[in-house]
Design a protein around this motif. Structure first.
Motif, PDB file in Angstrom:
ATOM      1  N   ALA A  14       0.797  -1.378   0.025  1.00 53.12           N
ATOM      2  CA  ALA A  14       0.024  -0.019  -0.011  1.00 53.12           C
ATOM      3  C   ALA A  14       1.025   1.326  -0.046  1.00 53.12           C
ATOM      4  N   GLU A  15       1.806   1.128   0.880  1.00 48.86           N
ATOM      5  CA  GLU A  15       2.986   2.261   0.886  1.00 48.86           C
ATOM      6  C   GLU A  15       3.464   2.451  -0.599  1.00 48.86           C
ATOM      7  N   LEU A  16       4.022   1.216  -1.314  1.00 49.47           N
ATOM      8  CA  LEU A  16       4.396   1.523  -2.679  1.00 49.47           C
ATOM      9  C   LEU A  16       3.589   2.182  -3.449  1.00 49.47           C
ATOM     10  N   ASN A  17       2.282   1.755  -3.429  1.00 49.56           N
ATOM     11  CA  ASN A  17       1.492   2.379  -4.416  1.00 49.56           C
ATOM     12  C   ASN A  17       1.257   3.952  -4.084  1.00 49.56           C
ATOM     13  N   LYS A  18       1.267   4.119  -2.768  1.00 45.89           N
ATOM     14  CA  LYS A  18       1.117   5.704  -2.505  1.00 45.89           C
ATOM     15  C   LYS A  18       2.303   6.671  -2.911  1.00 45.89           C
ATOM     16  N   GLY A  19       3.634   5.828  -2.996  1.00 46.82           N
ATOM     17  CA  GLY A  19       4.790   6.593  -3.077  1.00 46.82           C
ATOM     18  C   GLY A  19       4.526   6.696  -4.661  1.00 46.82           C
ATOM     19  N   TYR A  20       4.168   5.564  -5.543  1.00 49.48           N
ATOM     20  CA  TYR A  20       4.425   5.668  -6.774  1.00 49.48           C
ATOM     21  C   TYR A  20       3.412   6.744  -7.423  1.00 49.48           C
ATOM     22  N   LYS A  22       2.354   9.457  -6.269  1.00 48.67           N
ATOM     23  CA  LYS A  22       2.578  10.696  -5.816  1.00 48.67           C
ATOM     24  C   LYS A  22       3.685  11.288  -7.005  1.00 48.67           C
ATOM     25  N   ARG A  23       4.352  10.490  -7.751  1.00 48.26           N
ATOM     26  CA  ARG A  23       5.347  10.641  -8.707  1.00 48.26           C
ATOM     27  C   ARG A  23       4.410  10.891 -10.082  1.00 48.26           C
ATOM     28  N   ILE A  24       3.258  10.706 -10.218  1.00 54.60           N
ATOM     29  CA  ILE A  24       2.542  10.721 -11.430  1.00 54.60           C
ATOM     30  C   ILE A  24       1.603  11.886 -11.615  1.00 54.60           C
ATOM     31  N   ASP A  25       1.534  12.995 -12.188  1.00 51.88           N
ATOM     32  CA  ASP A  25       0.793  14.037 -12.359  1.00 51.88           C
ATOM     33  C   ASP A  25      -0.630  13.719 -12.725  1.00 51.88           C
ATOM     34  N   GLY A  26      -1.496  14.286 -12.064  1.00 46.30           N
ATOM     35  CA  GLY A  26      -3.045  14.318 -12.606  1.00 46.30           C
ATOM     36  C   GLY A  26      -3.905  13.358 -11.596  1.00 46.30           C
ATOM     37  N   VAL A 107       7.490  -3.173 -11.431  1.00 45.59           N
ATOM     38  CA  VAL A 107       8.485  -2.029 -11.051  1.00 45.59           C
ATOM     39  C   VAL A 107       7.634  -0.712 -11.464  1.00 45.59           C
ATOM     40  N   PHE A 108       8.145   0.693 -10.963  1.00 48.04           N
ATOM     41  CA  PHE A 108       7.403   1.645 -11.240  1.00 48.04           C
ATOM     42  C   PHE A 108       6.891   1.979 -12.736  1.00 48.04           C
ATOM     43  N   GLU A 109       8.110   1.746 -13.792  1.00 44.97           N
ATOM     44  CA  GLU A 109       7.670   1.749 -15.039  1.00 44.97           C
ATOM     45  C   GLU A 109       6.376   1.254 -15.513  1.00 44.97           C
ATOM     46  N   ARG A 110       6.109   0.026 -15.158  1.00 43.54           N
ATOM     47  CA  ARG A 110       4.730  -0.740 -15.494  1.00 43.54           C
ATOM     48  C   ARG A 110       3.743   0.090 -14.703  1.00 43.54           C
ATOM     49  N   PHE A 111       3.848   0.411 -13.549  1.00 41.80           N
ATOM     50  CA  PHE A 111       2.813   0.941 -12.655  1.00 41.80           C
ATOM     51  C   PHE A 111       2.547   2.130 -13.531  1.00 41.80           C
ATOM     52  N   GLN A 112       3.519   3.281 -13.873  1.00 42.07           N
ATOM     53  CA  GLN A 112       3.396   4.571 -14.473  1.00 42.07           C
ATOM     54  C   GLN A 112       2.642   4.323 -15.719  1.00 42.07           C
ATOM     55  N   SER A 113       3.154   3.389 -16.821  1.00 44.03           N
ATOM     56  CA  SER A 113       2.390   3.146 -17.779  1.00 44.03           C
ATOM     57  C   SER A 113       0.855   3.051 -17.944  1.00 44.03           C
ATOM     58  N   ALA A 114       0.590   2.373 -16.710  1.00 42.92           N
ATOM     59  CA  ALA A 114      -0.740   1.914 -16.704  1.00 42.92           C
ATOM     60  C   ALA A 114      -1.722   3.271 -16.236  1.00 42.92           C
TER      61      ALA A 114
END
Length: 222
Positions: A14-20, A22-26, A107-114
């Protein structure tokens, strides 16, 4: 802002999801809950646009929650973020309207892409009253298609050597165990192993070894 509710029973994930997030606008995090019952109670009282949803949870599991959300909150979208990797679970989630499926550990890149694909899709659908086939293909569905292009930094000769050594492992292994066998740094080796997970050659899962952060274990899938 896209209002996001994280529904995840593992506090570290859950903390990982929160941190990731926060790094994505919108996107705006509106809450973190640890089971489906609490999530439904929250959604009765607060506006939510997107759920980041686990499958394995107490009281009400993620797939049951997804089914209820589709009926009760049809305008809420759902991205599964889970260790559930069986074909039946994935098929159920997709049939019930999940728009993406991210398997832990990720990885963050997969999360960010989604998240970025979802954000672009929502922006497009809210800005346009009619869409051309080109817009539908290029900006909504095409982004979900896999590419065979090898990521930057992945060398075929090294990949083949790693693949050969990985096939010889009789039990799940972590990155550090392979470092002396491969001769790469831990960071470089992890890049190759994560790529092999992405293309389906390896399975990965989180394992807890006493105190501290979980360790990613890999095993060959073919």
């Amino acid at each position: 802002m896209i209002k996001v509710l994280v529904v995840e029973d593992d506090p570290m994930v859950a903390e990982l999801n929160k941190g990731y997030l926060k790094r994505i606008d919108g996107f705006e995090l509106v809450g973190v809950l640890h089971n489906g019952v609490d999530a439904l109670e929250f959604m009765d009282k607060h506006p939510v646009s997107l759920l980041l949803l686990d499958v394995f949870m107490p009281k009400l599991d993620g797939l049951s929650l997804l089914q209820t959300v589709r009926t009760r909150y049809p305008s809420v979208d759902v991205i599964m973020v889970t260790a559930a990797r069986s074909s039946s679970d994935i098929q159920t989630a997709l049939r019930q309207g999940a728009i993406d499926y991210i398997v832990k550990p990720f990885v963050f890149e997969r999360f960010q892409s989604a998240l970025m694909n979802y954000r672009e899709r929502m922006n497009l659908l809210s800005d346009e009253t009619e869409l051309s086939q080109a817009a539908i293909d290029g900006r909504i569905f095409a982004k979900g298609m896999r590419t065979s292009k090898v990521p930057k930094g992945i060398e075929n000769e090294t990949l083949q050597r790693i693949r050969s050594i990985v096939k010889q492992q009789s039990k799940p292994f972590d990155v550090q165990e392979l470092v002396p066998l491969i001769g790469l740094s831990r960071i470089s080796l992890k890049k190759y192993l994560d790529y092999m997970v992405e293309i389906g050659e390896l399975y990965s899962e989180l394992a807890y070894r006493g105190q501290g952060r979980p360790v990613t274990l890999y095993r060959y899938s073919r």
